[in-house]
Design an enzyme around this catalytic site. Sequence first.
Site, PDB file in Angstrom:
ATOM      1  N   ASP A   1      39.718  -6.480  -1.449  1.00 29.01           N
ATOM      2  CA  ASP A   1      39.327  -5.189  -1.981  1.00 29.01           C
ATOM      3  C   ASP A   1      39.720  -4.131  -0.963  1.00 29.01           C
ATOM      4  O   ASP A   1      39.918  -4.420   0.211  1.00 29.01           O
ATOM      5  CB  ASP A   1      37.816  -5.184  -2.239  1.00 29.01           C
ATOM      6  CG  ASP A   1      37.394  -4.077  -3.173  1.00 29.01           C
ATOM      7  OD1 ASP A   1      38.246  -3.247  -3.541  1.00 29.01           O
ATOM      8  OD2 ASP A   1      36.207  -4.038  -3.536  1.00 29.01           O
ATOM      9  N   SER A   2      39.794  -2.889  -1.410  1.00 24.48           N
ATOM     10  CA  SER A   2      40.313  -1.833  -0.538  1.00 24.48           C
ATOM     11  C   SER A   2      39.292  -1.300   0.445  1.00 24.48           C
ATOM     12  O   SER A   2      39.650  -0.629   1.413  1.00 24.48           O
ATOM     13  CB  SER A   2      40.809  -0.663  -1.390  1.00 24.48           C
ATOM     14  OG  SER A   2      39.710  -0.030  -2.017  1.00 24.48           O
TER      15      SER A   2
ATOM     16  N   GLY B   1      36.993   0.763  -0.685  1.00 22.00           N
ATOM     17  CA  GLY B   1      36.524   1.998  -1.299  1.00 22.00           C
ATOM     18  C   GLY B   1      35.094   1.920  -1.793  1.00 22.00           C
ATOM     19  O   GLY B   1      34.268   2.797  -1.498  1.00 22.00           O
ATOM     20  N   PHE B   2      34.753   0.869  -2.515  1.00 23.70           N
ATOM     21  CA  PHE B   2      33.408   0.748  -3.060  1.00 23.70           C
ATOM     22  C   PHE B   2      32.367   0.680  -1.948  1.00 23.70           C
ATOM     23  O   PHE B   2      31.307   1.315  -2.014  1.00 23.70           O
ATOM     24  CB  PHE B   2      33.309  -0.495  -3.951  1.00 23.70           C
ATOM     25  CG  PHE B   2      31.943  -0.714  -4.530  1.00 23.70           C
ATOM     26  CD1 PHE B   2      31.509   0.004  -5.633  1.00 23.70           C
ATOM     27  CD2 PHE B   2      31.074  -1.639  -3.959  1.00 23.70           C
ATOM     28  CE1 PHE B   2      30.237  -0.188  -6.153  1.00 23.70           C
ATOM     29  CE2 PHE B   2      29.810  -1.840  -4.479  1.00 23.70           C
ATOM     30  CZ  PHE B   2      29.392  -1.107  -5.583  1.00 23.70           C
TER      31      PHE B   2
ATOM     32  N   ASP C   1      35.732 -10.798 -10.642  1.00 22.20           N
ATOM     33  CA  ASP C   1      35.060 -11.211  -9.413  1.00 22.20           C
ATOM     34  C   ASP C   1      33.619 -10.739  -9.462  1.00 22.20           C
ATOM     35  O   ASP C   1      33.308  -9.741 -10.115  1.00 22.20           O
ATOM     36  CB  ASP C   1      35.744 -10.610  -8.180  1.00 22.20           C
ATOM     37  CG  ASP C   1      35.312  -9.165  -7.951  1.00 22.20           C
ATOM     38  OD1 ASP C   1      34.416  -8.937  -7.116  1.00 22.20           O
ATOM     39  OD2 ASP C   1      35.844  -8.260  -8.630  1.00 22.20           O
TER      40      ASP C   1
ATOM     41  N   CYS D   1      27.087 -31.241 -16.126  1.00 21.49           N
ATOM     42  CA  CYS D   1      27.907 -30.682 -15.043  1.00 21.49           C
ATOM     43  C   CYS D   1      28.468 -31.797 -14.165  1.00 21.49           C
ATOM     44  O   CYS D   1      27.798 -32.798 -13.894  1.00 21.49           O
ATOM     45  CB  CYS D   1      27.073 -29.724 -14.195  1.00 21.49           C
ATOM     46  SG  CYS D   1      28.013 -28.924 -12.862  1.00 21.49           S
TER      47      CYS D   1
ATOM     48  N   CYS E   1      29.636 -31.204 -10.968  1.00 23.76           N
ATOM     49  CA  CYS E   1      29.724 -30.741  -9.579  1.00 23.76           C
ATOM     50  C   CYS E   1      29.037 -31.705  -8.622  1.00 23.76           C
ATOM     51  O   CYS E   1      28.263 -32.575  -9.023  1.00 23.76           O
ATOM     52  CB  CYS E   1      29.133 -29.334  -9.434  1.00 23.76           C
ATOM     53  SG  CYS E   1      27.319 -29.279  -9.353  1.00 23.76           S
TER      54      CYS E   1
ATOM     55  N   CYS F   1      25.139 -31.774  -8.910  1.00 19.32           N
ATOM     56  CA  CYS F   1      24.594 -32.475 -10.075  1.00 19.32           C
ATOM     57  C   CYS F   1      24.855 -33.976 -10.022  1.00 19.32           C
ATOM     58  O   CYS F   1      24.087 -34.756 -10.584  1.00 19.32           O
ATOM     59  CB  CYS F   1      25.169 -31.872 -11.350  1.00 19.32           C
ATOM     60  SG  CYS F   1      24.561 -30.191 -11.672  1.00 19.32           S
TER      61      CYS F   1
ATOM     62  N   HIS G   1      26.833 -25.412  -7.365  1.00 17.60           N
ATOM     63  CA  HIS G   1      26.655 -25.600  -8.808  1.00 17.60           C
ATOM     64  C   HIS G   1      26.984 -24.335  -9.591  1.00 17.60           C
ATOM     65  O   HIS G   1      27.719 -24.384 -10.594  1.00 17.60           O
ATOM     66  CB  HIS G   1      25.231 -26.035  -9.152  1.00 17.60           C
ATOM     67  CG  HIS G   1      24.976 -25.971 -10.617  1.00 17.60           C
ATOM     68  ND1 HIS G   1      25.443 -26.931 -11.497  1.00 17.60           N
ATOM     69  CD2 HIS G   1      24.402 -25.009 -11.386  1.00 17.60           C
ATOM     70  CE1 HIS G   1      25.130 -26.583 -12.732  1.00 17.60           C
ATOM     71  NE2 HIS G   1      24.499 -25.421 -12.690  1.00 17.60           N
TER      72      HIS G   1
END
Length: 373
Positions: A93-94, A96-97, A267, A305, A307, A310, A336
């Site tokens: 990300d830049s 900015g936020f 994201d 699931c 993962c 799990c 998870h």
Amino acid sequence: MAITFELKHTDAKTAARRAALTTPHGVIETPAFMPVGTNATVKAVLPESLDEVGAQIVLANTYHLFLRPGHEIVAEAGGLHQFMHWDKPILTDSGGFQVFSLGAINKITETGVTFRSHIDGSLNTLTPEKSIEVQNALGADIIMAFDECISYPMDKDGTAAATERTSRWLERCKDAHKRTDRQALFGIMQGGMYPDLRERSAADIVALDLPGYAIGGLSVGEPKALMYEILDGCTPLLPENKPRYLMGVGSPDAIFEAVERGIDMFDCVLPTREARHGSVMTSVGDVNIKNARYERDFGPLDPNCDCYTCRNYSRAYLRHLFKAGEILSHMLLSIHNLRFLLRLTEDIRSAIENDRFTEFKNEFLCYNNKERV
């Protein structure tokens, strides 16, 4: 090589699309969810675990890495990929936020933003040129333009001024970008909740013929219905042959709505942040692992699931870890939640390929729209 974008299939009934982005560090199959690794790490998750859950790309943040440890140190380490032990694609990300949300702002000018660090109060300046310089040093595959972020709600005059400045800053970002052969610069559409300003912003950024485009200024506190209404008008303004990235979105319902409108990338900190608060997304509804009902529940978090969490741990054990304040609970619940969203996008890609996106969306949301238990 910069990125290339191949549109593979568009759903027969919606604007949902299946594509692939090829970057110097690998191919990203879209629609794709990007886990957030703000400080060059996804909180409580090892890189090897990220790979296992199916992460294709992670996001790191320019603002945070600029302040600590400094982009020069990351560059000395061989770049962000080597520094954080991640050999797949990275997007930065830049900043900015974060400048607007975390920094105590002193002044916004045409030059850039002067702010005080949230870490030590030091005075710093980020300009379009500086943001690109930092991102060039970090070495991410996709880098974002420095934009002016506004709060919600914002009057139209203030929104227009910020949107126009974002367009001017984008031109400077493009001029400052020195690694076009290895890093793809994405422009960011702004315009708040005003369709005509969105249209003007889109025209400005598309005119620069960049490798990709993001939609910013949504999911900032507005009602979801309004976000979807604005998004309806945004995606048709962006080229079909370039990737489209909706910033800051990660809930399953919002992902479905955005994909339906032609978005390729997302994201959000949601899966890992929720995990650290004991909130778990599952195929049988959301779970609050803190609840007493799980004290003797020796089944997996999610019976559907695959993962690591799990496969190996029970709800009773995970509740025990969380109640005991053990860091392992954050790790296992984060694994998870990330797998849940990444598997969801895998299933969405398959549904698009088979022209049954709408059916899958309806099935998923009907089954998962349950009260938290």
